[in-house]
Design a protein around this motif. Structure first.
Motif, PDB file in Angstrom:
ATOM      1  N   GLY A   1      27.928  44.159  18.812  1.00 27.96           N
ATOM      2  CA  GLY A   1      28.395  45.508  18.572  1.00 27.96           C
ATOM      3  C   GLY A   1      27.742  46.119  17.340  1.00 27.96           C
ATOM      4  O   GLY A   1      27.637  45.459  16.300  1.00 27.96           O
ATOM      5  N   VAL A   2      27.291  47.348  17.460  1.00 29.18           N
ATOM      6  CA  VAL A   2      26.692  48.087  16.349  1.00 29.18           C
ATOM      7  C   VAL A   2      27.246  49.507  16.346  1.00 29.18           C
ATOM      8  O   VAL A   2      27.720  50.007  17.371  1.00 29.18           O
ATOM      9  N   SER A   3      27.174  50.152  15.198  1.00 32.67           N
ATOM     10  CA  SER A   3      27.571  51.549  15.106  1.00 32.67           C
ATOM     11  C   SER A   3      26.418  52.435  15.555  1.00 32.67           C
ATOM     12  O   SER A   3      25.279  51.987  15.685  1.00 32.67           O
ATOM     13  N   PHE A   4      26.704  53.725  15.759  1.00 34.52           N
ATOM     14  CA  PHE A   4      25.635  54.671  16.059  1.00 34.52           C
ATOM     15  C   PHE A   4      24.564  54.639  14.962  1.00 34.52           C
ATOM     16  O   PHE A   4      23.367  54.632  15.247  1.00 34.52           O
ATOM     17  N   TYR A   5      25.016  54.627  13.708  1.00 33.86           N
ATOM     18  CA  TYR A   5      24.060  54.676  12.600  1.00 33.86           C
ATOM     19  C   TYR A   5      23.183  53.431  12.568  1.00 33.86           C
ATOM     20  O   TYR A   5      21.957  53.526  12.409  1.00 33.86           O
ATOM     21  N   GLN A   6      23.792  52.243  12.727  1.00 34.98           N
ATOM     22  CA  GLN A   6      23.019  51.008  12.759  1.00 34.98           C
ATOM     23  C   GLN A   6      21.981  51.028  13.881  1.00 34.98           C
ATOM     24  O   GLN A   6      20.841  50.602  13.697  1.00 34.98           O
ATOM     25  N   PHE A   7      22.402  51.510  15.035  1.00 30.13           N
ATOM     26  CA  PHE A   7      21.522  51.519  16.195  1.00 30.13           C
ATOM     27  C   PHE A   7      20.346  52.461  15.957  1.00 30.13           C
ATOM     28  O   PHE A   7      19.189  52.122  16.211  1.00 30.13           O
ATOM     29  N   ALA A   8      20.638  53.651  15.440  1.00 33.33           N
ATOM     30  CA  ALA A   8      19.568  54.605  15.144  1.00 33.33           C
ATOM     31  C   ALA A   8      18.639  54.067  14.061  1.00 33.33           C
ATOM     32  O   ALA A   8      17.416  54.235  14.129  1.00 33.33           O
ATOM     33  N   GLN A   9      19.221  53.402  13.069  1.00 28.62           N
ATOM     34  CA  GLN A   9      18.420  52.848  11.969  1.00 28.62           C
ATOM     35  C   GLN A   9      17.420  51.809  12.480  1.00 28.62           C
ATOM     36  O   GLN A   9      16.302  51.698  11.968  1.00 28.62           O
ATOM     37  N   PHE A  10      17.809  51.063  13.506  1.00 32.60           N
ATOM     38  CA  PHE A  10      16.885  50.085  14.090  1.00 32.60           C
ATOM     39  C   PHE A  10      15.653  50.777  14.657  1.00 32.60           C
ATOM     40  O   PHE A  10      14.521  50.333  14.450  1.00 32.60           O
TER      41      PHE A  10
END
Length: 244
Positions: free
Chosen positions: A188-197
């Motif tokens: 599980g990741v947040s929107f921000y974590q996912f975009a940061q990737f």
């Protein structure tokens, strides 16, 4: 399998012939599967069986309908859909628009602004915000609308919270050098974590969220076949070279 150790980043590279490459990338205690598609002529969208008009819903149903000479190499859920599996927004398959561009306001992830469109033909792939796509006049062979945009003009969506605790398995797609990068998290990741990737690890300037919680992957290279959910639009890389 190739293996490279970088500072804070572990990458497993699984080379695949033809149009795709599958990488597994570990960063910040999260594992991501990254599928890079280089040959747009092998990338397709699937929604309904043209003979039975039934929604495919499963990767295996697509696989069963392909001619014996064709190989399903990769598949992933490809955009948000209603309870009856109809796409929420624009959907174009083999040059035919089956669902129109959705410019409405509403509640839910699809309507977090800006939302956007993934579209491609055999020569070009594009990811644009809904408004930019409308003005672009792109001649799409395939298109699917979803939201929100993860990365827009090189910037993470400003509506994402850095410290959000809403963690889900998520999948999305980015474009760079006319190649598409489909990504799914294993944790599980947040929107921000996912975009940061997308921004930090893949160096991508335009990326679109496809969905969360129901995110699913089929990859022949890793023998992964997620079966838990019934899906609406599905994107698939199909090798038909043996059919010629």
């Amino acid at each position: 399998m190739g293996k490279r150790l970088l500072i804070g980043l572990l990458i497993f590279v699984v080379p695949i012939a033809h149009a795709m490459q599958h990488q597994t990338i570990d960063t910040d205690h999260v594992t991501y599967d990254v599928i890079k598609v280089t040959d747009l002529s092998q990338l397709e969208l699937y929604l309904k069986n043209p003979q039975t008009h039934r929604y495919y819903q499963k990767f295996s149903n697509i696989q069963h309908e392909l001619p014996k000479c064709a190989q399903l190499n990769f598949a992933m859920n490809a955009g948000m859909y209603h309870a009856d599996f109809q796409p929420v927004g624009l959907y174009v398959e083999q040059g035919q628009q089956l669902s129109k561009l959705n410019q409405a306001n509403g509640v839910g992830n699809f309507f977090i602004q800006p939302n956007g469109v993934l579209a491609w033909n055999h020569q070009q792939a594009t990811i644009k915000s809904t408004q930019d796509y409308k003005q672009q006049g792109f001649k799409a062979l395939y298109a699917t609308q979803s939201g929100p945009m993860l990365i827009y003009n090189g910037e993470i969506n400003r509506r994402f919270l850095v410290d959000s605790n809403s963690l889900k398995i998520r999948n999305g797609v980015g474009v760079k050098n006319n190649q598409l990068y489909f990504v799914i998290s294993r944790q599980g990741v947040s929107f921000y974590q996912f975009a940061q990737f997308f921004k930090q690890q893949l160096k991508i300037d335009h990326a679109l969220y496809l969905d969360g919680s129901i995110s699913s992957l089929y990859s022949v290279s890793t023998k992964q076949h997620d079966k838990a959910f019934n899906l609406g639009p599905i994107v698939a890389e199909v090798d038909r070279s043996a059919c010629k």
